[in-house]
Write a protein that holds these residues in place. Structure first.
Motif, mmCIF file in Angstrom:
data_model
loop_
_atom_site.group_PDB
_atom_site.id
_atom_site.type_symbol
_atom_site.label_atom_id
_atom_site.label_comp_id
_atom_site.label_asym_id
_atom_site.label_seq_id
_atom_site.Cartn_x
_atom_site.Cartn_y
_atom_site.Cartn_z
ATOM 1 N N SER A 67 43.763 11.793 9.952
ATOM 2 C CA SER A 67 43.266 11.259 11.221
ATOM 3 C C SER A 67 43.660 9.780 11.313
ATOM 4 C CB SER A 67 41.744 11.398 11.303
ATOM 5 O OG SER A 67 41.117 10.521 10.373
ATOM 6 N N ALA A 68 43.606 9.228 12.511
ATOM 7 C CA ALA A 68 43.922 7.810 12.683
ATOM 8 C C ALA A 68 42.986 6.927 11.853
ATOM 9 C CB ALA A 68 43.887 7.427 14.162
ATOM 10 N N PRO A 69 41.665 7.185 11.824
ATOM 11 C CA PRO A 69 40.808 6.363 10.954
ATOM 12 C C PRO A 69 41.162 6.493 9.470
ATOM 13 C CG PRO A 69 39.477 7.452 12.616
ATOM 14 C CD PRO A 69 40.864 8.042 12.707
ATOM 15 N N GLN A 70 41.568 7.684 9.037
ATOM 16 C CA GLN A 70 41.980 7.845 7.642
ATOM 17 C C GLN A 70 43.241 7.037 7.354
ATOM 18 O OE1 GLN A 70 42.171 12.139 7.522
ATOM 19 N NE2 GLN A 70 40.235 12.266 6.396
ATOM 20 N N LEU A 71 44.196 7.066 8.283
ATOM 21 C CA LEU A 71 45.417 6.272 8.107
ATOM 22 C C LEU A 71 45.084 4.787 8.012
ATOM 23 C CD1 LEU A 71 47.861 8.075 10.537
ATOM 24 C CD2 LEU A 71 48.202 7.774 8.078
ATOM 25 N N LYS A 72 44.180 4.324 8.867
ATOM 26 C CA LYS A 72 43.809 2.907 8.855
ATOM 27 C C LYS A 72 43.090 2.543 7.568
ATOM 28 C CE LYS A 72 43.509 -1.197 10.359
ATOM 29 N NZ LYS A 72 44.692 -2.044 10.199
#
Length: 116
Positions: A67-72
Motif C-alpha cells: 500500500s502507499a502507506p507501507q511504501l512510505k
C-alpha cells in the motif's frame, strides 16, 4: 499479474539506491562549504535526477504489492539507515544515543503501518 519474490524485493532495492542518491544530493554538499550555494544547488539537482529515476519506478512497482502507506513507511526506514551510514562514514559525524533512540521510534512507527 502473479506476484513473485522479486515483486516484493525489487522496489526495496530501488528505494535503497534512490536513497543513496537523495542523501548525497541533500547532504553531500556539507563537505563543500567553500563552493558557492548556486553551484551546490545545481549539482544537487543533477544528483536528484538519478534519485527520481529510481524512486518513481520503485513506487510504481511497489504499489502492486504494497500500500502507499507501507511504501512510505519503508522509505522512511531506508532513509534513516542510509542517512546514518552516510553521516558517520562520509560526514564523520557520530551517531549519539538520542539519534539512535529517535530513529528506533521512527522504525517502530513504520512497523505499525505493516500490521494488518
Amino acid at each position: 499479474m502473479p506476484t513473485t519474490l522479486s515483486s516484493y524485493l525489487l522496489p526495496i532495492v530501488l528505494l535503497i539506491g534512490s536513497n543513496v542518491f537523495m542523501t548525497m544530493a541533500w547532504y553531500g554538499h556539507l563537505k563543500f562549504t567553500d563552493k558557492p550555494l548556486w553551484a551546490v544547488v545545481l549539482v544537487s539537482w543533477g544528483i536528484a535526477f538519478f534519485e527520481y529515476c529510481l524512486q518513481v519506478p520503485a513506487n510504481r512497482m511497489g504499489h502492486l504489492v504494497y500500500s502507499a502507506p507501507q511504501l512510505k513507511g519503508m522509505q522512511e526506514v531506508i532513509t534513516l539507515v542510509v542517512f546514518a551510514g552516510f553521516s558517520v562514514w562520509y560526514l564523520g559525524e557520530p551517531m549519539k544515543w538520542n539519534h539512535v533512540a529517535g530513529f528506533v521510534l521512527i522504525v517502530i512507527a513504520a512497523w505499525l503501518i505493516f500490521l494488518e
